[in-house]
Design a protein around this motif. Structure first.
Motif, PDB file in Angstrom:
ATOM      1  N   ILE A  72       0.849  -1.064   0.017  1.00 23.41           N
ATOM      2  CA  ILE A  72       0.041   0.021   0.002  1.00 23.41           C
ATOM      3  C   ILE A  72       0.887   1.272  -0.070  1.00 23.41           C
ATOM      4  O   ILE A  72       1.697   1.347   0.899  1.00 23.41           O
ATOM      5  CB  ILE A  72      -0.769   0.136   1.187  1.00 23.41           C
ATOM      6  N   THR A  73       0.761   1.956  -0.994  1.00 26.43           N
ATOM      7  CA  THR A  73       1.459   3.453  -1.102  1.00 26.43           C
ATOM      8  C   THR A  73       0.676   4.326  -1.708  1.00 26.43           C
ATOM      9  O   THR A  73      -0.522   4.203  -1.935  1.00 26.43           O
ATOM     10  CB  THR A  73       2.903   3.011  -1.945  1.00 26.43           C
ATOM     11  N   LEU A  74       1.084   5.413  -2.033  1.00 23.39           N
ATOM     12  CA  LEU A  74       0.582   6.702  -2.588  1.00 23.39           C
ATOM     13  C   LEU A  74       0.627   6.751  -3.976  1.00 23.39           C
ATOM     14  O   LEU A  74       1.531   6.240  -4.543  1.00 23.39           O
ATOM     15  CB  LEU A  74       0.981   7.914  -2.204  1.00 23.39           C
ATOM     16  N   VAL A  75      -0.662   7.098  -4.759  1.00 21.41           N
ATOM     17  CA  VAL A  75      -0.534   6.890  -6.076  1.00 21.41           C
ATOM     18  C   VAL A  75       0.505   8.008  -6.762  1.00 21.41           C
ATOM     19  O   VAL A  75       1.061   7.825  -7.809  1.00 21.41           O
ATOM     20  CB  VAL A  75      -2.092   7.489  -6.605  1.00 21.41           C
ATOM     21  N   ASN A  76       0.753   9.140  -6.006  1.00 21.00           N
ATOM     22  CA  ASN A  76       1.497  10.321  -6.521  1.00 21.00           C
ATOM     23  C   ASN A  76       2.970  10.374  -5.639  1.00 21.00           C
ATOM     24  O   ASN A  76       3.399  11.379  -5.801  1.00 21.00           O
ATOM     25  CB  ASN A  76       0.895  11.479  -6.744  1.00 21.00           C
ATOM     26  N   CYS A  77       3.236   9.238  -5.188  1.00 19.88           N
ATOM     27  CA  CYS A  77       4.390   9.248  -4.368  1.00 19.88           C
ATOM     28  C   CYS A  77       4.439  10.261  -3.153  1.00 19.88           C
ATOM     29  O   CYS A  77       4.397   9.797  -1.957  1.00 19.88           O
ATOM     30  CB  CYS A  77       5.703   9.490  -5.058  1.00 19.88           C
ATOM     31  N   VAL A  78       4.468  11.458  -3.074  1.00 23.60           N
ATOM     32  CA  VAL A  78       4.246  12.490  -2.276  1.00 23.60           C
ATOM     33  C   VAL A  78       3.041  13.316  -2.583  1.00 23.60           C
ATOM     34  O   VAL A  78       3.413  14.083  -3.720  1.00 23.60           O
ATOM     35  CB  VAL A  78       5.633  13.409  -1.623  1.00 23.60           C
ATOM     36  N   GLY A  79       2.118  13.564  -1.807  1.00 26.59           N
ATOM     37  CA  GLY A  79       1.271  14.529  -2.252  1.00 26.59           C
ATOM     38  C   GLY A  79       1.432  15.861  -1.295  1.00 26.59           C
ATOM     39  O   GLY A  79       1.872  15.971  -0.365  1.00 26.59           O
ATOM     40  N   THR A  80       0.942  16.962  -2.073  1.00 24.13           N
ATOM     41  CA  THR A  80       1.294  18.409  -1.406  1.00 24.13           C
ATOM     42  C   THR A  80       0.027  18.884  -1.015  1.00 24.13           C
ATOM     43  O   THR A  80      -0.789  18.763  -2.006  1.00 24.13           O
ATOM     44  CB  THR A  80       2.190  19.275  -2.723  1.00 24.13           C
ATOM     45  N   ILE A  81       0.118  19.371   0.113  1.00 16.48           N
ATOM     46  CA  ILE A  81      -1.175  20.313   0.601  1.00 16.48           C
ATOM     47  C   ILE A  81      -0.730  21.598   0.432  1.00 16.48           C
ATOM     48  O   ILE A  81       0.060  22.339   1.255  1.00 16.48           O
ATOM     49  CB  ILE A  81      -1.695  19.970   1.879  1.00 16.48           C
ATOM     50  N   ASP A  82      -1.125  22.669  -0.501  1.00 14.33           N
ATOM     51  CA  ASP A  82      -0.829  23.868  -0.727  1.00 14.33           C
ATOM     52  C   ASP A  82      -1.604  24.988   0.558  1.00 14.33           C
ATOM     53  O   ASP A  82      -2.644  24.404   1.069  1.00 14.33           O
ATOM     54  CB  ASP A  82      -1.284  24.632  -1.906  1.00 14.33           C
ATOM     55  N   SER A  83      -0.988  25.742   0.873  1.00 14.20           N
ATOM     56  CA  SER A  83      -1.319  26.562   2.224  1.00 14.20           C
ATOM     57  C   SER A  83      -2.846  27.240   1.751  1.00 14.20           C
ATOM     58  O   SER A  83      -3.484  27.634   2.600  1.00 14.20           O
ATOM     59  CB  SER A  83      -0.377  27.705   2.524  1.00 14.20           C
TER      60      SER A  83
END
Length: 143
Positions: A72-83
């Motif tokens: 189980i991993t993330l589709v986009n490797c690392v997700g970004t949450i913008d401010s």
């Protein structure tokens, strides 16, 4: 640093598991169990909404234990949450394993890291400085 958080999940807030942890565990907030079949992708709700200060971002990363034990991993490797994002934090996961994976409410599904970033201005030029490495990449320094 303080970050505003709305928790509609009734789960505990994201938290660090050890003194040396850089990431806080994100918990699922699904009312019914989610089954993620091999090679299937889904968005897992967390029930939390963040207000991150300008100059900072949230990074959602896979949990290494889920990755190595279950695929189980993330589709986009690392997700970004913008401010300036104010929607629900949902985690895009994929099952790279060979067995279906079950997620129930409150499962630790990913980790959240808050980090400072710098905005840049471009200086368009005709060439860049040379280095010993030059254009060598993709394994040019060894395996």
């Amino acid at each position: 640093m303080n970050i505003k958080i709305v928790n509609k999940s009734n789960n505990p807030l994201p938290s660090y598991q050890t003194l040396g942890s850089s990431g806080m565990d994100l918990l699922s907030n699904n009312e019914t169990e989610i089954i993620v079949n091999p090679m299937e992708r889904t968005l897992v709700p967390t029930g939390i909404y963040l207000e991150i200060p300008v100059g900072y971002e949230g990074q959602v990363r896979a949990r290494s234990g889920l990755s190595i034990k279950n695929g189980i991993t993330l589709v986009n490797c690392v997700g970004t949450i913008d401010s300036d994002y104010r929607g629900e934090l949902r985690v895009p996961i994929i099952n790279l394993g060979s067995e279906p994976f079950k997620i129930v409410k409150g499962d630790r599904i990913a980790q959240l890291i808050i980090t400072k970033y710098e905005r840049i201005s471009w200086d368009q030029v005709d060439s860049v400085d040379e280095t010993d490495r030059g254009s060598g990449g993709f394994g040019s320094t060894g395996v």
